[in-house]
Design a protein around this motif. Structure first.
Motif, PDB file in Angstrom:
ATOM      1  N   SER A 166      63.164 -75.576   4.595  1.00 18.39           N
ATOM      2  CA  SER A 166      64.517 -76.141   4.687  1.00 18.39           C
ATOM      3  C   SER A 166      64.553 -77.621   4.326  1.00 18.39           C
ATOM      4  O   SER A 166      65.620 -78.158   4.021  1.00 18.39           O
ATOM      5  CB  SER A 166      65.094 -75.926   6.085  1.00 18.39           C
ATOM      6  OG  SER A 166      64.376 -76.674   7.034  1.00 18.39           O
ATOM      7  N   VAL A 167      63.388 -78.307   4.337  1.00 14.78           N
ATOM      8  CA  VAL A 167      63.387 -79.738   3.990  1.00 14.78           C
ATOM      9  C   VAL A 167      63.825 -79.968   2.544  1.00 14.78           C
ATOM     10  O   VAL A 167      64.263 -81.060   2.193  1.00 14.78           O
ATOM     11  CB  VAL A 167      62.013 -80.405   4.220  1.00 14.78           C
ATOM     12  CG1 VAL A 167      61.581 -80.287   5.676  1.00 14.78           C
ATOM     13  CG2 VAL A 167      60.944 -79.867   3.289  1.00 14.78           C
ATOM     14  N   GLU A 209      68.884 -66.054  -2.848  1.00 12.56           N
ATOM     15  CA  GLU A 209      67.510 -65.633  -3.133  1.00 12.56           C
ATOM     16  C   GLU A 209      66.581 -66.343  -2.164  1.00 12.56           C
ATOM     17  O   GLU A 209      66.773 -67.509  -1.857  1.00 12.56           O
ATOM     18  CB  GLU A 209      67.122 -65.968  -4.581  1.00 12.56           C
ATOM     19  CG  GLU A 209      67.910 -65.187  -5.628  1.00 12.56           C
ATOM     20  CD  GLU A 209      67.471 -65.520  -7.045  1.00 12.56           C
ATOM     21  OE1 GLU A 209      66.243 -65.615  -7.274  1.00 12.56           O
ATOM     22  OE2 GLU A 209      68.349 -65.709  -7.909  1.00 12.56           O
ATOM     23  N   ARG A 210      65.553 -65.609  -1.690  1.00 14.71           N
ATOM     24  CA  ARG A 210      64.614 -66.179  -0.734  1.00 14.71           C
ATOM     25  C   ARG A 210      63.178 -65.836  -1.119  1.00 14.71           C
ATOM     26  O   ARG A 210      62.887 -64.756  -1.610  1.00 14.71           O
ATOM     27  CB  ARG A 210      64.879 -65.630   0.681  1.00 14.71           C
ATOM     28  CG  ARG A 210      66.137 -66.173   1.343  1.00 14.71           C
ATOM     29  CD  ARG A 210      65.970 -67.627   1.731  1.00 14.71           C
ATOM     30  NE  ARG A 210      67.162 -68.172   2.379  1.00 14.71           N
ATOM     31  CZ  ARG A 210      68.176 -68.715   1.747  1.00 14.71           C
ATOM     32  NH1 ARG A 210      68.182 -68.776   0.408  1.00 14.71           N
ATOM     33  NH2 ARG A 210      69.209 -69.222   2.412  1.00 14.71           N
ATOM     34  N   ASP A 211      62.282 -66.779  -0.821  1.00 11.13           N
ATOM     35  CA  ASP A 211      60.855 -66.548  -0.964  1.00 11.13           C
ATOM     36  C   ASP A 211      60.378 -65.975   0.376  1.00 11.13           C
ATOM     37  O   ASP A 211      59.995 -66.705   1.275  1.00 11.13           O
ATOM     38  CB  ASP A 211      60.134 -67.868  -1.285  1.00 11.13           C
ATOM     39  CG  ASP A 211      58.712 -67.648  -1.769  1.00 11.13           C
ATOM     40  OD1 ASP A 211      58.109 -66.638  -1.358  1.00 11.13           O
ATOM     41  OD2 ASP A 211      58.199 -68.484  -2.532  1.00 11.13           O
ATOM     42  N   PHE A 212      60.461 -64.657   0.510  1.00 12.24           N
ATOM     43  CA  PHE A 212      60.088 -63.991   1.757  1.00 12.24           C
ATOM     44  C   PHE A 212      58.564 -63.936   1.874  1.00 12.24           C
ATOM     45  O   PHE A 212      57.879 -63.477   0.962  1.00 12.24           O
ATOM     46  CB  PHE A 212      60.648 -62.568   1.793  1.00 12.24           C
ATOM     47  CG  PHE A 212      62.144 -62.502   1.896  1.00 12.24           C
ATOM     48  CD1 PHE A 212      62.785 -62.679   3.115  1.00 12.24           C
ATOM     49  CD2 PHE A 212      62.930 -62.262   0.775  1.00 12.24           C
ATOM     50  CE1 PHE A 212      64.171 -62.615   3.216  1.00 12.24           C
ATOM     51  CE2 PHE A 212      64.313 -62.193   0.861  1.00 12.24           C
ATOM     52  CZ  PHE A 212      64.942 -62.378   2.086  1.00 12.24           C
ATOM     53  N   VAL A 225      71.109 -72.643   2.082  1.00 13.99           N
ATOM     54  CA  VAL A 225      70.850 -72.929   0.668  1.00 13.99           C
ATOM     55  C   VAL A 225      70.865 -71.627  -0.114  1.00 13.99           C
ATOM     56  O   VAL A 225      70.628 -70.553   0.434  1.00 13.99           O
ATOM     57  CB  VAL A 225      69.495 -73.651   0.470  1.00 13.99           C
ATOM     58  CG1 VAL A 225      69.486 -74.974   1.210  1.00 13.99           C
ATOM     59  CG2 VAL A 225      68.325 -72.792   0.925  1.00 13.99           C
ATOM     60  N   GLU A 226      71.143 -71.726  -1.413  1.00 13.24           N
ATOM     61  CA  GLU A 226      71.267 -70.517  -2.233  1.00 13.24           C
ATOM     62  C   GLU A 226      69.919 -69.891  -2.561  1.00 13.24           C
ATOM     63  O   GLU A 226      69.789 -68.672  -2.606  1.00 13.24           O
ATOM     64  CB  GLU A 226      72.014 -70.831  -3.545  1.00 13.24           C
ATOM     65  CG  GLU A 226      73.512 -70.943  -3.370  1.00 13.24           C
ATOM     66  CD  GLU A 226      74.255 -71.015  -4.707  1.00 13.24           C
ATOM     67  OE1 GLU A 226      73.742 -70.468  -5.714  1.00 13.24           O
ATOM     68  OE2 GLU A 226      75.333 -71.627  -4.730  1.00 13.24           O
ATOM     69  N   LYS A 227      68.894 -70.732  -2.808  1.00  8.60           N
ATOM     70  CA  LYS A 227      67.636 -70.183  -3.318  1.00  8.60           C
ATOM     71  C   LYS A 227      66.438 -70.977  -2.806  1.00  8.60           C
ATOM     72  O   LYS A 227      66.487 -72.201  -2.716  1.00  8.60           O
ATOM     73  CB  LYS A 227      67.654 -70.213  -4.853  1.00  8.60           C
ATOM     74  CG  LYS A 227      66.446 -69.571  -5.509  1.00  8.60           C
ATOM     75  CD  LYS A 227      66.661 -69.462  -7.026  1.00  8.60           C
ATOM     76  CE  LYS A 227      65.485 -68.781  -7.710  1.00  8.60           C
ATOM     77  NZ  LYS A 227      65.729 -68.562  -9.151  1.00  8.60           N
ATOM     78  N   THR A 228      65.385 -70.267  -2.448  1.00  7.41           N
ATOM     79  CA  THR A 228      64.106 -70.912  -2.134  1.00  7.41           C
ATOM     80  C   THR A 228      62.998 -70.225  -2.924  1.00  7.41           C
ATOM     81  O   THR A 228      63.049 -69.025  -3.181  1.00  7.41           O
ATOM     82  CB  THR A 228      63.772 -70.853  -0.623  1.00  7.41           C
ATOM     83  OG1 THR A 228      63.564 -69.492  -0.224  1.00  7.41           O
ATOM     84  CG2 THR A 228      64.873 -71.473   0.213  1.00  7.41           C
TER      85      THR A 228
END
Length: 344
Positions: A145-146, A231-234, A302-305
């Motif tokens: 999240s930073v 989108e997420r980096d799960f 946020v939209e994407k990580t």
């Protein structure tokens, strides 16, 4: 080694503690067992480690595991400036792994004080104890999240992270700055780990996978934010733990000799999965079609990580690799078993 793990009743802390014990380390486990989410889940995790509930309910008192002879547990808040130093003085740790924190982006909009108390004041107390009691290495949880709403993908640890969009993110960025200061001034090794959307068995009830699975199995609609355009980096929890282990078990003296006492790493799956694809995987595993409530973007989200893990690969020869489909399957197996839910 003798290791203090804070946040042991939490999701990652529980899994890490179990692995450390299996690897032969001596662990003192600490948690304040707050009620941010169902405390029965926290007690159930501790029970897996052989810590009985009646023992865990006692504040400021070390109790021994009935399962692991090299494990002790204490219920204690990091904000407790009187009792925390006493613990350090008595136990003489080699390494501290600080996973205790007030978690959650959205909750930080409702209860900001909890984040300052735990994540700022509590972390300062940990740093002071590390300074005063000769700790060789402090490993601590930061967060993806930073990166805020950074547009540059994937996220690299040398990206600018001066624009957090939630107080939770700001508190984690503050931890990194505070750790840098203490490493510089007092010469002990600190390693910050930016975790990317951790999931898996024994996971947190406020996280997407748990919320979706819970709602779908009860035939309730799931809340899909930003109309599903996320989108997420799960990252599977065992992969996170393996990364932490490699860092804890590597010689901190070598880092000192190299003049490399402050480091930040991303720990993520080095991939980005569309939220709608993630939901599709859950539906396939449950054999139930989700009812979707499409909603706008939430404040602080946020939209994407997407994690760049090149530093982790270069320094430790490690990169998380569990496919999301396999990780979701393992979570749902645990969920059904824990809540005694039958297929169909």
């Amino acid at each position: 080694m003798k290791i203090l793990v804070t946040g042991t009743a939490g999701f990652i802390g529980f899994h890490l503690t179990r692995r450390l014990l299996e690897n032969g380390h001596e662990v003192v486990a600490l948690d304040n067992i707050n009620d941010y989410y169902d405390i029965n889940l926290k007690y159930a995790r501790l029970n897996q480690l052989g810590i009985a509930k009646d023992c865990a309910e006692n504040v400021d008192m070390l109790c021994e595991s009935k399962k692991y002879p090299n494990l002790k547990f204490i219920r204690l808040s990091l904000e407790n400036r009187q009792e925390l130093p006493k613990l350090f003085e008595k136990e003489k740790f080699n390494v501290v792994c600080n996973l205790a924190a007030q978690a959650g982006v959205r909750y930080s909009l409702e209860n900001p004080e909890a984040y300052v108390d735990s994540n700022i004041t509590g972390f300062l107390n940990i740093l002071e104890c590390c300074r005063n009691y000769g700790i060789e290495h402090l490993v601590y949880a930061s967060s993806s999240s930073v990166y805020g709403s950074n547009k540059k993908i994937p996220f690299k640890t040398d990206d600018n992270v001066d624009h957090p969009i939630s107080l939770y993110a700001a508190s984690k960025k503050s931890n990194e700055l505070m750790a840098h200061t203490y490493s510089h001034l007092f010469g002990f090794v600190t390693t910050g780990l930016r975790f990317f959307t951790v999931y898996g068995p024994w996971g947190r009830p406020d996280m997407a996978l748990f919320l979706f699975t819970d709602a779908i199995t009860q035939n309730k609609p799931i809340k899909v934010f930003n109309e599903g355009k996320m989108e997420r980096d799960f990252t599977y929890v065992d992969d996170i733990v393996e990364g932490i282990l490699r860092i804890i078990e590597s010689p901190s003296q070598k880092r000192k000799e190299e003049g490399n006492i402050y480091k930040i790493y991303n720990i993520g799956n080095n991939d980005s999965v569309k939220l709608m694809d993630f939901i599709d995987i859950i539906e396939q595993e449950l054999h139930i079609k989700a009812k979707k409530q499409m909603l706008p973007m939430q404040p602080g989200d946020v939209e994407k990580t997407w994690a760049d893990v090149d530093d982790l690969i270069n320094d430790y020869g490690y990169s998380p690799s569990t496919p999301v489909k396999l990780g979701v399957k393992k979570f749902i197996e645990w969920y059904k078993d824990y809540y005694n839910k039958k297929d169909g």
